[in-house]
Design a protein around this motif. Structure first.
Motif, PDB file in Angstrom:
ATOM      1  N   ALA A  50       0.828  -1.206   0.000  1.00  0.00           N
ATOM      2  CA  ALA A  50       0.000   0.000   0.000  1.00  0.00           C
ATOM      3  C   ALA A  50       0.862   1.256   0.000  1.00  0.00           C
ATOM      4  O   ALA A  50       0.533   2.251  -0.636  1.00  0.00           O
ATOM      5  N   ASP A  51       1.981   1.170   0.735  1.00  0.00           N
ATOM      6  CA  ASP A  51       2.907   2.308   0.726  1.00  0.00           C
ATOM      7  C   ASP A  51       3.459   2.554  -0.670  1.00  0.00           C
ATOM      8  O   ASP A  51       3.534   3.694  -1.139  1.00  0.00           O
ATOM      9  N   MET A  52       3.868   1.474  -1.372  1.00  0.00           N
ATOM     10  CA  MET A  52       4.365   1.628  -2.739  1.00  0.00           C
ATOM     11  C   MET A  52       3.253   2.137  -3.669  1.00  0.00           C
ATOM     12  O   MET A  52       3.507   2.937  -4.575  1.00  0.00           O
ATOM     13  N   ALA A  53       2.014   1.657  -3.434  1.00  0.00           N
ATOM     14  CA  ALA A  53       0.901   2.138  -4.258  1.00  0.00           C
ATOM     15  C   ALA A  53       0.694   3.639  -4.063  1.00  0.00           C
ATOM     16  O   ALA A  53       0.402   4.370  -5.007  1.00  0.00           O
ATOM     17  N   SER A  54       0.852   4.114  -2.793  1.00  0.00           N
ATOM     18  CA  SER A  54       0.716   5.548  -2.560  1.00  0.00           C
ATOM     19  C   SER A  54       1.832   6.333  -3.229  1.00  0.00           C
ATOM     20  O   SER A  54       1.618   7.442  -3.727  1.00  0.00           O
ATOM     21  N   ILE A  55       3.052   5.734  -3.278  1.00  0.00           N
ATOM     22  CA  ILE A  55       4.163   6.417  -3.960  1.00  0.00           C
ATOM     23  C   ILE A  55       3.861   6.528  -5.452  1.00  0.00           C
ATOM     24  O   ILE A  55       4.056   7.572  -6.079  1.00  0.00           O
ATOM     25  N   VAL A  56       3.385   5.405  -6.059  1.00  0.00           N
ATOM     26  CA  VAL A  56       3.054   5.427  -7.490  1.00  0.00           C
ATOM     27  C   VAL A  56       1.886   6.374  -7.754  1.00  0.00           C
ATOM     28  O   VAL A  56       1.862   7.105  -8.744  1.00  0.00           O
ATOM     29  N   ASP A  57       0.893   6.384  -6.818  1.00  0.00           N
ATOM     30  CA  ASP A  57      -0.235   7.308  -6.997  1.00  0.00           C
ATOM     31  C   ASP A  57       0.220   8.751  -6.899  1.00  0.00           C
ATOM     32  O   ASP A  57      -0.338   9.630  -7.550  1.00  0.00           O
ATOM     33  N   PRO A 189       7.208  -3.106  14.558  1.00  0.00           N
ATOM     34  CA  PRO A 189       8.384  -3.294  15.402  1.00  0.00           C
ATOM     35  C   PRO A 189       8.510  -4.704  15.950  1.00  0.00           C
ATOM     36  O   PRO A 189       9.604  -5.138  16.295  1.00  0.00           O
ATOM     37  N   ALA A 190       7.408  -5.454  16.006  1.00  0.00           N
ATOM     38  CA  ALA A 190       7.492  -6.805  16.564  1.00  0.00           C
ATOM     39  C   ALA A 190       8.171  -7.776  15.612  1.00  0.00           C
ATOM     40  O   ALA A 190       8.638  -8.830  16.023  1.00  0.00           O
ATOM     41  N   LEU A 191       8.234  -7.508  14.335  1.00  0.00           N
ATOM     42  CA  LEU A 191       8.835  -8.412  13.351  1.00  0.00           C
ATOM     43  C   LEU A 191      10.208  -7.886  12.934  1.00  0.00           C
ATOM     44  O   LEU A 191      10.494  -7.643  11.785  1.00  0.00           O
ATOM     45  N   SER A 192      11.063  -7.698  13.944  1.00  0.00           N
ATOM     46  CA  SER A 192      12.380  -7.154  13.643  1.00  0.00           C
ATOM     47  C   SER A 192      13.240  -8.122  12.848  1.00  0.00           C
ATOM     48  O   SER A 192      14.207  -7.725  12.230  1.00  0.00           O
ATOM     49  N   HIS A 193      12.933  -9.427  12.863  1.00  0.00           N
ATOM     50  CA  HIS A 193      13.720 -10.406  12.102  1.00  0.00           C
ATOM     51  C   HIS A 193      13.241 -10.535  10.659  1.00  0.00           C
ATOM     52  O   HIS A 193      13.822 -11.301   9.904  1.00  0.00           O
ATOM     53  N   ALA A 194      12.158  -9.844  10.298  1.00  0.00           N
ATOM     54  CA  ALA A 194      11.609  -9.999   8.948  1.00  0.00           C
ATOM     55  C   ALA A 194      12.437  -9.206   7.939  1.00  0.00           C
ATOM     56  O   ALA A 194      13.032  -8.185   8.270  1.00  0.00           O
ATOM     57  N   ALA A 195      12.481  -9.719   6.700  1.00  0.00           N
ATOM     58  CA  ALA A 195      13.183  -9.052   5.593  1.00  0.00           C
ATOM     59  C   ALA A 195      12.139  -8.634   4.557  1.00  0.00           C
ATOM     60  O   ALA A 195      11.404  -9.467   4.033  1.00  0.00           O
ATOM     61  N   LEU A 196      12.056  -7.323   4.266  1.00  0.00           N
ATOM     62  CA  LEU A 196      11.102  -6.766   3.307  1.00  0.00           C
ATOM     63  C   LEU A 196      11.813  -6.519   1.988  1.00  0.00           C
ATOM     64  O   LEU A 196      12.853  -5.863   1.942  1.00  0.00           O
ATOM     65  N   ILE A 197      11.249  -7.075   0.880  1.00  0.00           N
ATOM     66  CA  ILE A 197      11.867  -6.965  -0.450  1.00  0.00           C
ATOM     67  C   ILE A 197      10.850  -6.337  -1.397  1.00  0.00           C
ATOM     68  O   ILE A 197       9.694  -6.765  -1.457  1.00  0.00           O
ATOM     69  N   ILE A 198      11.270  -5.298  -2.133  1.00  0.00           N
ATOM     70  CA  ILE A 198      10.478  -4.688  -3.201  1.00  0.00           C
ATOM     71  C   ILE A 198      11.215  -4.965  -4.517  1.00  0.00           C
ATOM     72  O   ILE A 198      12.391  -4.587  -4.672  1.00  0.00           O
ATOM     73  N   ALA A 199      10.562  -5.657  -5.464  1.00  0.00           N
ATOM     74  CA  ALA A 199      11.204  -6.037  -6.729  1.00  0.00           C
ATOM     75  C   ALA A 199      10.389  -5.498  -7.899  1.00  0.00           C
ATOM     76  O   ALA A 199       9.181  -5.271  -7.801  1.00  0.00           O
ATOM     77  N   ASP A 200      11.089  -5.306  -9.041  1.00  0.00           N
ATOM     78  CA  ASP A 200      10.391  -4.827 -10.235  1.00  0.00           C
ATOM     79  C   ASP A 200       9.807  -5.999 -11.009  1.00  0.00           C
ATOM     80  O   ASP A 200       9.853  -7.160 -10.568  1.00  0.00           O
ATOM     81  N   PRO A 257       0.233  -1.719  -6.948  1.00  0.00           N
ATOM     82  CA  PRO A 257       0.538  -1.098  -8.250  1.00  0.00           C
ATOM     83  C   PRO A 257       1.187  -2.086  -9.210  1.00  0.00           C
ATOM     84  O   PRO A 257       2.146  -2.768  -8.847  1.00  0.00           O
ATOM     85  N   ALA A 258       0.627  -2.239 -10.429  1.00  0.00           N
ATOM     86  CA  ALA A 258       1.114  -3.215 -11.391  1.00  0.00           C
ATOM     87  C   ALA A 258       2.575  -2.956 -11.728  1.00  0.00           C
ATOM     88  O   ALA A 258       2.963  -1.831 -11.986  1.00  0.00           O
ATOM     89  N   GLY A 259       3.361  -4.039 -11.740  1.00  0.00           N
ATOM     90  CA  GLY A 259       4.765  -3.926 -12.084  1.00  0.00           C
ATOM     91  C   GLY A 259       5.698  -4.025 -10.885  1.00  0.00           C
ATOM     92  O   GLY A 259       6.907  -4.077 -11.062  1.00  0.00           O
ATOM     93  N   LEU A 260       5.180  -4.065  -9.654  1.00  0.00           N
ATOM     94  CA  LEU A 260       6.004  -4.160  -8.455  1.00  0.00           C
ATOM     95  C   LEU A 260       5.570  -5.363  -7.625  1.00  0.00           C
ATOM     96  O   LEU A 260       4.369  -5.642  -7.493  1.00  0.00           O
ATOM     97  N   THR A 261       6.521  -6.081  -7.070  1.00  0.00           N
ATOM     98  CA  THR A 261       6.268  -7.239  -6.217  1.00  0.00           C
ATOM     99  C   THR A 261       6.774  -6.940  -4.817  1.00  0.00           C
ATOM    100  O   THR A 261       7.899  -6.450  -4.648  1.00  0.00           O
ATOM    101  N   THR A 262       5.941  -7.221  -3.812  1.00  0.00           N
ATOM    102  CA  THR A 262       6.320  -7.015  -2.414  1.00  0.00           C
ATOM    103  C   THR A 262       6.398  -8.380  -1.717  1.00  0.00           C
ATOM    104  O   THR A 262       5.436  -9.156  -1.760  1.00  0.00           O
ATOM    105  N   ILE A 263       7.549  -8.678  -1.097  1.00  0.00           N
ATOM    106  CA  ILE A 263       7.771  -9.936  -0.392  1.00  0.00           C
ATOM    107  C   ILE A 263       8.264  -9.613   1.009  1.00  0.00           C
ATOM    108  O   ILE A 263       9.210  -8.835   1.166  1.00  0.00           O
ATOM    109  N   ASP A 264       7.592 -10.183   2.025  1.00  0.00           N
ATOM    110  CA  ASP A 264       8.043 -10.041   3.416  1.00  0.00           C
ATOM    111  C   ASP A 264       8.341 -11.458   3.932  1.00  0.00           C
ATOM    112  O   ASP A 264       7.437 -12.284   4.045  1.00  0.00           O
ATOM    113  N   ALA A 265       9.616 -11.743   4.223  1.00  0.00           N
ATOM    114  CA  ALA A 265      10.065 -13.082   4.596  1.00  0.00           C
ATOM    115  C   ALA A 265      10.528 -13.097   6.044  1.00  0.00           C
ATOM    116  O   ALA A 265      11.150 -12.141   6.526  1.00  0.00           O
TER     117      ALA A 265
END
Length: 798
Positions: A50-57, A189-200, A257-265
């Motif tokens: 949603a954050d990326m969608a707001s940036i694209v918007d 803040p509770a998921l400090s071990h998580a890795a957030l990836i934004i890919a094209d 937003p079409a064209g972006l992939t969000t992965i939280d691992a």
């Protein structure tokens, strides 16, 4: 079977449900924790998406805003300056570039553009074909050793006749990294071990939190790639090459937003190691206690048979009532029942510990739920703010549409009014000529009196023509026509009008410089701008006050820096200062005063376009406008206009003074006049007769074509009205050229959107605006005669 054996079997039977319950509890606890982590990881991925969608918007809104700036509709320095100003105020963008999707040409850019952009690199081709909004692929800039994400948006609100344009915005990945780190801290803040990836769309990492610097530009790991092609978002548990279980939540590139992939691992062992260790200790403790209980029971069963069972029964009753703190106390420590009591006491202690742990876990889960509830509340608050902002924008758009409708109505009224003025002005001039030619039949006093009356009527018609010019300018159908103008004379007439308009509570003071230079401006546009500023000053003084209008000469020397705030190029300017003693502006209102649709009067009192139109007029004229305002102390608006060269002013004066009627035209010269308005047509014919021409007339295109076939020889000059039913003037001109008519053709019209460029494109030789004088008609005929030889040669060659 011995009693001790029975006691052992009984003890084992009692311990078995406890062990089973403990194992079942641990399995359910692990499953519940897994479900919670999956939900939290998916929520974090949705928030990031949603954050990326707001940036694209935001890029989309930037394209809508860019279409409102007149400078962006052109190319060159004004467009480059506007894009550079926008990029400097929006630090998340590396650069902004405006392209033509028709031929792919680069129209203008902001600063920070990488080299080779005008050569159309491969990543740019698909972006230029977008009809709305398109997100490109990650691009590396070798000159700056960094990457950016190009986003293309189709610029709307382009006027009729303008070519479409595509705005390409480069999102800085360094800014995206900092933005995602801030968002991760704020939202999860509770998921400090998580890795957030934004890919094209090609699977290359735009940003990764944490360790963005090491991952940006690299392809997504192979075990994550299947997630990019999923049709919808979801959560999966996958195993990496090291054998670690990973919970991965994904929002694929097909979702907005079409064209972006969000992965939280999230790596499970990093979070469950503590729980697994505690579970192992609990199982070990229970197993040890069970082993000790069995041994003690077997020993007690061999040595003691009859021990006081009442204490055991009382303790059992308390345990049954829920008092796990109760203990069985026996004096005979060596009896079998004492060992059994110890076993039950240990069992009660274990259950009490489990109960305390369960309560702690319940408290922890309640805290997690409260935290997620707070985050949802914050998200809802932000959504409410965005909804309110959108409602304000819709109200402003509604006001703009109403203004556009009024402008269209004003343009139509002005067009029809021009025809009436042309008829009145032509007949007045013919009357003036008849009176002047009367000779001895008229008394001199009567002749002078009639000439004065005709002069007054002619002046009223001229003022009416200026009124229609202002109406056309208000409807944005009048091009900016700059000429050398005496600003003091313009202001003296305007002050008289403003004094009656502003009311008696506003005292108008004028301080006009005696040696003021002429300004190179469009007088009607400047009049509208100054009147707009006077009305704003009146609104700022509801209880009355003083409105001061000053003029002065201003010289900007090269390199002095004295007038840097005015953003004026070195040169000479005429400055008009409008000061009031009203409420003034705050710093925030002053900073946004020239923004389109910004108003402090409310949606029912104004559209927010007044000051932006003043700013656009000043910049288009080559000057600038600056506001100096202090809250509760008043406002001063300084309008700087370029000085007209002395040659321009003198040429204008000479042209006006030398505008006398010359000798009649060439003998046997035949003119064709075509106009659907009979009154305008008749007065044009009479003027042409007075100029010594032979005239034939037609009321429309079909009649003109039929008439010209019968004329021999054909007419030497042709005058066409533009706005006619059926076939307009331009269409009739094309039809005449197709019939090989070589005579010069001119349009006589009150339609202000026609320009000299339109006339040249149709191989026409002139344009005459309604209402016109007989001198203007004579000047047009002279120009047509001069253009006849070159026009005939060009038509023969074509």
């Amino acid at each position: 079977m011995k009693l001790s054996t029975r006691l052992v079997l009984l003890t084992l039977g009692c311990l078995l449900p406890i062990l089973t319950a403990q194992i079942y509890s641990q399995v359910n606890l692990y499953a519940e924790r897994h479900r919670q982590l999956s939900a939290l990881v998916l929520r974090q991925a949705e928030l990031a998406n949603a954050d990326m969608a707001s940036i694209v918007d935001g890029v989309h809104q930037l394209g809508v805003l860019a279409g409102e700036f007149p400078s962006v509709r052109t190319s060159g320095e004004p467009c480059t300056g506007r894009l550079t100003s926008l990029r400097q105020s929006l630090t998340q963008y590396r650069f902004l570039a405006l392209f033509s999707p028709v031929d792919g040409s680069l129209l203008c850019t902001s600063d920070g553009v990488p080299t080779g952009l005008s050569a159309h690199p491969s990543w740019l081709a698909n972006l230029l074909t977008t009809k709305d909004l398109s997100v490109g692929q990650l691009v590396s800039d070798p000159t700056r050793k960094s990457q950016f994400l190009p986003i293309a948006v189709h610029v709307r609100d382009i006027g009729a006749g303008d070519e479409p344009r595509v705005l390409v915005v480069a999102l800085d990945t360094n800014w995206l990294e900092k933005h995602l780190e801030t968002a991760k801290v704020d939202h999860a803040p509770a998921l400090s071990h998580a890795a957030l990836i934004i890919a094209d769309r090609n699977g290359y990492v735009l940003s990764r939190v944490p360790d963005s610097a090491a991952w940006t530009g690299r392809p997504v790991p192979d075990w994550f790639r299947p997630l990019i092609g999923r049709p919808v978002q979801g959560v999966e548990t996958i195993v990496d090459p090291h054998g670690h279980s990973i919970i991965a939540a994904y929002v694929p590139n097909e979702s907005p937003p079409a064209g972006l992939t969000t992965i939280d691992a999230l790596v499970l062992p990093d979070l469950t190691v503590g729980i697994d260790h505690a579970t192992f200790q609990d199982l070990l403790l229970i197993g040890g206690a069970a082993f000790v209980a069995v041994i003690l029971t077997w020993v007690a069963g061999r040595r003691f048979i009859y021990q006081p069972t009442e204490a055991l029964l009382q303790a059992a009753r308390k345990w049954r009532e829920g008092d796990l703190g109760a203990r069985a106390r026996l004096t005979d420590a060596g009896s079998e029942f004492a060992a059994l009591a110890e076993s039950f006491n240990a069992m009660a202690a274990g259950l009490q510990a489990r109960e305390m742990e369960r309560r702690m876990q319940a408290s922890f889960l309640e805290a997690q739920v409260a935290e997620r509830t707070r985050e949802l509340s914050e998200s809802n608050n932000r959504l409410q703010v965005e909804i309110a902002g959108r409602e304000k924008t819709e109200v402003a758009l509604h006001q703009a549409r109403k203004l556009q409708a009024v402008g269209q109505l004003a343009g139509g009224i002005a067009h029809d009014f021009n025809n009436m003025l042309a008829t009145v002005l032509g007949n007045l001039e013919l009357m003036e000529r008849r009176v002047s030619q009367a000779g001895d039949d008229w008394a001199i006093a009567d002749t002078d009196r009639l000439l004065r009356l005709i002069e007054r009527a002619t002046g009223a018609v001229t003022r009416g023509g200026q009124l229609t010019s202002r109406l056309l300018a208000f409807s944005r159908r009048q091009p900016l026509t700059a000429r050398a103008t005496d600003v003091n004379a313009l202001l003296r007439e305007l002050i008289t009008l403003a004094a009656s308009t502003l009311g008696r509570r506003i005292q108008v003071i004028s301080e006009l410089a005696d040696d003021l230079w002429p300004a190179m401006i469009d007088p009607s546009q400047v009049e509208a701008a100054i009147l707009n500023l006077c009305l704003n000053a009146r609104d700022a003084m509801p209880d009355g006050g003083h409105l001061t209008i000053r003029t002065m000469n201003l010289t900007v020397e090269p390199g002095t820096g004295e007038h840097d705030d005015n953003d004026l190029s070195p040169g000479e300017y005429v400055q008009v200062s409008i000061s009031d003693t009203g409420t003034g502006m705050t710093a925030e209102v002053k900073a946004r005063a020239f923004d389109p649709f910004f108003t402090t009067k409310g949606p029912s009192a104004g559209s927010g376009l007044g000051l932006s139109q003043v700013y656009g007029m000043a910049r288009q004229s080559g000057g600038n406008v600056v506001i100096d305002s202090t809250l509760n102390e008043g406002t001063r608006v300084m309008l700087s206009l370029p000085r007209a060269a002395a040659t321009e002013a003198s040429d204008t004066a000479e042209t006006e003074s030398s505008a006398t009627l010359s000798a009649p035209s060439t003998p046997n010269e035949l003119i064709l006049v075509v106009d659907d308005d009979s009154a305008v047509r008749q007065v044009t014919v009479e003027m042409a007769h007075d100029l010594g021409c032979e005239v034939v007339q037609a009321s429309g295109g079909e009649q003109a074509l039929s008439l010209i076939d019968k004329l021999s020889p054909p007419p030497t000059l042709i005058l066409l009205d533009y706005a006619m039913p059926g076939m307009n003037g331009l269409q009739l001109a094309r039809a005449l050229r197709e019939r090989r008519i070589k005579a010069p053709i001119a349009l006589v019209t009150g339609y202000a959107e026609l320009s000299e460029t339109d006339i040249a494109a149709e191989q026409l030789s002139g344009l005459l605006r309604k209402p016109f004088t007989i001198r203007e008609l004579q000047g047009l005929l002279t120009r047509l005669r001069a253009a006849a030889p070159s026009l005939e040669a060009g038509l023969v060659n074509s």
